[in-house]
Design a protein around this motif. Structure first.
Motif, mmCIF file in Angstrom:
data_model
loop_
_atom_site.group_PDB
_atom_site.id
_atom_site.type_symbol
_atom_site.label_atom_id
_atom_site.label_comp_id
_atom_site.label_asym_id
_atom_site.label_seq_id
_atom_site.Cartn_x
_atom_site.Cartn_y
_atom_site.Cartn_z
ATOM 1 N N PHE A 228 0.815 -1.209 0.000
ATOM 2 C CA PHE A 228 0.000 0.000 0.000
ATOM 3 C C PHE A 228 0.850 1.261 0.000
ATOM 4 N N TRP A 229 1.989 1.234 0.697
ATOM 5 C CA TRP A 229 2.854 2.393 0.738
ATOM 6 C C TRP A 229 4.276 1.970 1.050
ATOM 7 N N ASP A 230 5.214 2.867 0.808
ATOM 8 C CA ASP A 230 6.603 2.699 1.229
ATOM 9 C C ASP A 230 6.842 3.750 2.296
ATOM 10 N N PHE A 231 6.640 3.357 3.541
ATOM 11 C CA PHE A 231 6.685 4.307 4.644
ATOM 12 C C PHE A 231 8.058 4.943 4.780
ATOM 13 N N THR A 232 9.106 4.179 4.499
ATOM 14 C CA THR A 232 10.467 4.716 4.597
ATOM 15 C C THR A 232 10.667 5.855 3.604
ATOM 16 N N ALA A 233 10.222 5.645 2.367
ATOM 17 C CA ALA A 233 10.375 6.674 1.339
ATOM 18 C C ALA A 233 9.527 7.904 1.654
#
Length: 412
Positions: A228-233
């Motif tokens: 769903f997402w790339d939280f780090t990015a």
């Protein structure tokens, strides 16, 4: 000796930073998986005059065991546990399709093993169904559950198992059950009718690693598989736009880039941001908190509705559903807010507040990127947060040691 002993950790060659206490009663115990390779440890029983309790110290004196693919139990698992890849999440779903056949095969493997027949105590965890084999062997059982005891069981196999587990627990006063987290304890009370305490993991294997914050500009990100997402990015982009020099490092990527990541490396980050898995509280979360790494968790349970974080289909084998005839009649919350009811928004909050992401003392929360960044800004604030985690861990060490000491003395 009266001065204590220095113990060398055989796994990574790191010595403990302090002498362990002398013991009034020293016992050597053999710990051996059924049909597998064993190792030995020594348990030191030491009375503590400060709290009038007794603490059990475990000291590993041989290397930890490795998986034994030729063991009888491994063969039982291969034959009776099926795995299916989730279409949404990148994880395997495990299911025991025939609990009766599994128990029969596991009993044959155990009964053929001399170590099992001669053992004084049975230890079971996951799948909890294996506890029944320990009971069948006439042994007191110590059960430690990190997930719902219905994990790996289909809907048809849960009710008979819950009834059997409850019956054995009531007939065997020498047995002790505990859960890793409060929400698992409440699930056991609601679904099985067993009152089981929450006894958190201590992560003593991380010693001597403690928070240093030496990587001042790096923040560790722990997240489960997500589409769903790339939280780090995302956090890195916000930091760049806000003029912050912080670099957000994905824990998974860190493990892939290094053959082995020492705990001291994890404890050296400025802080950690942990994206929970909700129904499964992995030990990584406890490792961070127990090393006193300032740990941040989102303050809202609503992220669990994102399919990339935790798919609804992944809950089935790990939730039992409320059994109206199992628990006390006055547990209205259990009846009103079944754990697996995704349409109950109040229920989602109810269970979220019982997770250690919210209940563990010292863990920090944030409800926005601005909230997170404002707390990351001050190193003195992070040191204070680390101190609160350290104090809470020391308190848990005392109470947890006393609990397990009593549990094993009762069993023996």
């Amino acid at each position: 000796s009266p001065q204590g002993v220095e113990i060398q950790n055989h796994k990574d060659g790191i010595g403990f930073p302090y002498p362990l206490p002398s013991c009034t009663h020293c016992v050597e115990m053999a710990i051996r998986p059924i049909g597998g390779t064993g190792f030995r440890c020594k348990g030191f029983l030491r009375p503590t005059t400060e709290v009038q309790a007794t603490v059990l110290w475990w000291i590993w004196v041989r290397p930890a065991p490795v998986a034994d693919a030729t063991s009888g139990v491994a063969a039982v698992l291969r034959e009776h546990v099926t795995k299916s890849r989730s279409s949404v999440m990148s994880h395997d779903r495990q299911l025991i399709e025939s609990p009766a056949d599994f128990l029969e095969a596991l009993w044959r493997a155990a009964d053929a093993d001399e170590a099992f027949r001669s053992a004084d105590v049975g230890l079971c965890s996951e799948p909890a169904l294996a506890c029944l084999v320990m009971f069948a062997g006439g042994k007191p059982v110590v059960g430690y559950f990190g997930v719902h005891v219905g994990f790996m069981l289909g809907s048809e196999g849960r009710r008979p198992f819950f009834s059997a587990l409850r019956a054995h627990a009531s007939r065997e006063p020498r047995s002790t059950f505990a859960a890793v987290a409060p929400y698992v304890s409440v699930q056991l009370l609601c679904d099985v009718g067993l009152e089981v305490p929450a006894v958190r993991p201590l992560s003593l294997y991380t010693l001597p690693a403690v928070y240093t914050g030496s990587r001042e500009e790096e923040v560790l990100i722990g997240r489960r598989p997500s589409i769903f997402w790339d939280f780090t990015a995302i956090l890195g982009t916000f930091a760049s736009l806000a003029g912050r020099r912080w670099r957000f490092v994905d824990a998974g990527g860190l493990h892939r880039s290094m053959s082995a990541v020492p705990f001291s490396t994890l404890a050296s980050f400025r802080a950690g941001v942990y994206m929970p898995y909700d129904w499964l509280q992995t030990l990584a979360f406890y490792d961070w908190a127990n090393m006193a790494l300032p740990t941040f968790v989102p303050s809202s349970p609503l992220y669990t509705f994102a399919a990339g974080t935790n798919a609804r289909g992944g809950w089935g084998p790990s939730t039992g559903g409320h059994l109206k005839d199992a628990g006390p009649e006055n547990l209205s919350e259990c009846a009103q807010h079944p754990f697996a009811d995704w349409n109950d928004l109040v229920g989602r909050v109810y269970w979220w507040l019982l997770t250690d992401f919210r209940a563990l003392p010292g863990v920090l929360s944030f409800d926005s990127v601005a909230s997170l960044f404002s707390q990351l800004e001050s190193q003195s604030f992070l040191w204070e947060a680390s101190g609160r985690l350290r104090e809470a861990h020391l308190r848990r060490t005392a109470s947890t040691g006393a609990f397990w000491h009593i549990a094993f003395l009762k069993a023996l």
